[in-house]
Design a protein around this motif. Structure first.
Motif, PDB file in Angstrom:
ATOM      1  N   LEU A   9       6.915 -31.548  21.471  1.00 50.51           N
ATOM      2  CA  LEU A   9       7.616 -32.393  20.507  1.00 50.51           C
ATOM      3  C   LEU A   9       7.115 -32.132  19.094  1.00 50.51           C
ATOM      4  N   LYS A  10       5.816 -31.929  18.969  1.00 49.47           N
ATOM      5  CA  LYS A  10       5.221 -31.661  17.667  1.00 49.47           C
ATOM      6  C   LYS A  10       5.748 -30.337  17.085  1.00 49.47           C
ATOM      7  N   LYS A  11       5.949 -29.336  17.949  1.00 49.22           N
ATOM      8  CA  LYS A  11       6.476 -28.048  17.498  1.00 49.22           C
ATOM      9  C   LYS A  11       7.939 -28.151  17.071  1.00 49.22           C
ATOM     10  N   LYS A  12       8.662 -29.036  17.725  1.00 48.29           N
ATOM     11  CA  LYS A  12      10.101 -29.187  17.455  1.00 48.29           C
ATOM     12  C   LYS A  12      10.406 -30.672  17.226  1.00 48.29           C
ATOM     13  N   PRO A  13      10.022 -31.200  16.052  1.00 47.52           N
ATOM     14  CA  PRO A  13      10.130 -32.638  15.812  1.00 47.52           C
ATOM     15  C   PRO A  13      11.553 -33.179  15.768  1.00 47.52           C
ATOM     16  N   ASP A  14      12.549 -32.328  15.604  1.00 49.87           N
ATOM     17  CA  ASP A  14      13.928 -32.807  15.566  1.00 49.87           C
ATOM     18  C   ASP A  14      14.529 -32.969  16.957  1.00 49.87           C
ATOM     19  N   ARG A  15      13.712 -32.713  17.976  1.00 51.08           N
ATOM     20  CA  ARG A  15      14.137 -32.878  19.364  1.00 51.08           C
ATOM     21  C   ARG A  15      14.408 -34.357  19.640  1.00 51.08           C
ATOM     22  N   THR A  16      15.397 -34.618  20.432  1.00 58.40           N
ATOM     23  CA  THR A  16      15.759 -35.996  20.775  1.00 58.40           C
ATOM     24  C   THR A  16      14.982 -36.449  22.005  1.00 58.40           C
ATOM     25  N   LEU A  17      14.413 -37.653  21.926  1.00 61.44           N
ATOM     26  CA  LEU A  17      13.712 -38.225  23.072  1.00 61.44           C
ATOM     27  C   LEU A  17      14.717 -38.877  24.010  1.00 61.44           C
ATOM     28  N   ASP A  18      14.415 -38.853  25.296  1.00 62.43           N
ATOM     29  CA  ASP A  18      15.311 -39.500  26.252  1.00 62.43           C
ATOM     30  C   ASP A  18      15.181 -41.015  26.152  1.00 62.43           C
ATOM     31  N   GLU A  19      16.129 -41.704  26.751  1.00 62.57           N
ATOM     32  CA  GLU A  19      16.195 -43.163  26.651  1.00 62.57           C
ATOM     33  C   GLU A  19      14.932 -43.838  27.196  1.00 62.57           C
ATOM     34  N   ASP A  20      14.399 -43.335  28.292  1.00 63.51           N
ATOM     35  CA  ASP A  20      13.193 -43.912  28.885  1.00 63.51           C
ATOM     36  C   ASP A  20      12.023 -43.883  27.901  1.00 63.51           C
ATOM     37  N   ARG A  21      11.789 -42.742  27.276  1.00 60.53           N
ATOM     38  CA  ARG A  21      10.683 -42.630  26.317  1.00 60.53           C
ATOM     39  C   ARG A  21      10.907 -43.517  25.103  1.00 60.53           C
ATOM     40  N   LEU A  22      12.140 -43.562  24.613  1.00 61.78           N
ATOM     41  CA  LEU A  22      12.431 -44.421  23.462  1.00 61.78           C
ATOM     42  C   LEU A  22      12.190 -45.894  23.796  1.00 61.78           C
ATOM     43  N   ARG A  23      12.584 -46.285  24.986  1.00 61.78           N
ATOM     44  CA  ARG A  23      12.383 -47.679  25.400  1.00 61.78           C
ATOM     45  C   ARG A  23      10.890 -47.995  25.529  1.00 61.78           C
ATOM     46  N   ARG A  24      10.118 -47.093  26.123  1.00 60.97           N
ATOM     47  CA  ARG A  24       8.670 -47.292  26.240  1.00 60.97           C
ATOM     48  C   ARG A  24       8.019 -47.404  24.865  1.00 60.97           C
ATOM     49  N   ILE A  25       8.427 -46.530  23.945  1.00 61.51           N
ATOM     50  CA  ILE A  25       7.890 -46.585  22.581  1.00 61.51           C
ATOM     51  C   ILE A  25       8.241 -47.915  21.941  1.00 61.51           C
ATOM     52  N   SER A  26       9.466 -48.356  22.112  1.00 64.19           N
ATOM     53  CA  SER A  26       9.893 -49.639  21.548  1.00 64.19           C
ATOM     54  C   SER A  26       9.057 -50.789  22.098  1.00 64.19           C
ATOM     55  N   TYR A  27       8.840 -50.811  23.403  1.00 60.86           N
ATOM     56  CA  TYR A  27       8.022 -51.864  23.999  1.00 60.86           C
ATOM     57  C   TYR A  27       6.591 -51.808  23.478  1.00 60.86           C
ATOM     58  N   LEU A  28       6.023 -50.615  23.394  1.00 61.93           N
ATOM     59  CA  LEU A  28       4.644 -50.486  22.913  1.00 61.93           C
ATOM     60  C   LEU A  28       4.499 -50.926  21.456  1.00 61.93           C
ATOM     61  N   VAL A  29       5.465 -50.575  20.619  1.00 62.98           N
ATOM     62  CA  VAL A  29       5.419 -51.011  19.219  1.00 62.98           C
ATOM     63  C   VAL A  29       5.523 -52.530  19.147  1.00 62.98           C
ATOM     64  N   GLY A  30       6.412 -53.109  19.945  1.00 61.52           N
ATOM     65  CA  GLY A  30       6.550 -54.570  19.974  1.00 61.52           C
ATOM     66  C   GLY A  30       5.293 -55.260  20.474  1.00 61.52           C
ATOM     67  N   ILE A  31       4.657 -54.694  21.494  1.00 62.14           N
ATOM     68  CA  ILE A  31       3.409 -55.247  22.025  1.00 62.14           C
ATOM     69  C   ILE A  31       2.322 -55.168  20.968  1.00 62.14           C
ATOM     70  N   PHE A  32       2.205 -54.035  20.308  1.00 62.35           N
ATOM     71  CA  PHE A  32       1.217 -53.857  19.237  1.00 62.35           C
ATOM     72  C   PHE A  32       1.439 -54.882  18.124  1.00 62.35           C
ATOM     73  N   LYS A  33       2.675 -55.041  17.702  1.00 62.81           N
ATOM     74  CA  LYS A  33       2.996 -55.993  16.627  1.00 62.81           C
ATOM     75  C   LYS A  33       2.651 -57.425  17.045  1.00 62.81           C
ATOM     76  N   ALA A  34       3.050 -57.802  18.239  1.00 62.50           N
ATOM     77  CA  ALA A  34       2.783 -59.166  18.717  1.00 62.50           C
ATOM     78  C   ALA A  34       1.285 -59.438  18.818  1.00 62.50           C
ATOM     79  N   LEU A  35       0.536 -58.478  19.340  1.00 62.28           N
ATOM     80  CA  LEU A  35      -0.911 -58.662  19.465  1.00 62.28           C
ATOM     81  C   LEU A  35      -1.567 -58.848  18.107  1.00 62.28           C
ATOM     82  N   ASN A  36      -1.102 -58.106  17.116  1.00 64.24           N
ATOM     83  CA  ASN A  36      -1.686 -58.215  15.779  1.00 64.24           C
ATOM     84  C   ASN A  36      -1.258 -59.480  15.053  1.00 64.24           C
ATOM     85  N   ILE A  37      -0.175 -60.087  15.460  1.00 64.79           N
ATOM     86  CA  ILE A  37       0.229 -61.391  14.926  1.00 64.79           C
ATOM     87  C   ILE A  37      -0.582 -62.497  15.589  1.00 64.79           C
ATOM     88  N   LEU A  38      -0.782 -62.370  16.897  1.00 65.73           N
ATOM     89  CA  LEU A  38      -1.444 -63.419  17.667  1.00 65.73           C
ATOM     90  C   LEU A  38      -2.964 -63.454  17.518  1.00 65.73           C
TER      91      LEU A  38
END
Length: 88
Positions: A9-38
């Motif tokens: 991915l680093k070599k080809k940053p314009d590559r599209t991530l599949d839905e599963d990876r995007l969803r995992r990233i979204s959940y992890l970002v949300g978890i990180f944000k919530a933890l830092n608020i709480l």
């Protein structure tokens, strides 16, 4: 994501991530944000690796729960933290 996948991915940053990876990233970002608020920065950074008495985790760490439970577990942790912070 494996090391190989990361470097590909680093070599080809314009590559599209599949839905599963995007969803995992979204959940992890949300978890990180919530933890830092709480919690303080130190506890927010440690929370995912601490044993948790919440019945969802059964004494395990949230990290082991998410690794074992896959995407549904990521979603559960995200919803739990959002509920704790008064989110949706």
């Amino acid at each position: 994501m494996s090391n190989g996948g990361y470097y590909a991915l680093k070599k080809k940053p314009d590559r599209t991530l599949d839905e599963d990876r995007l969803r995992r990233i979204s959940y992890l970002v949300g978890i990180f944000k919530a933890l830092n608020i709480l919690y303080s920065e130190k506890l927010a950074d440690q929370w995912i690796q601490l044993s948790n008495k919440n019945r969802i985790f059964g004494g395990r760490t949230p990290l082991s729960y998410m690794i074992r439970g896959g995407l549904p577990a990521f979603q559960t942790v995200r919803r739990l933290l959002d509920a704790r912070r008064g989110g949706h």
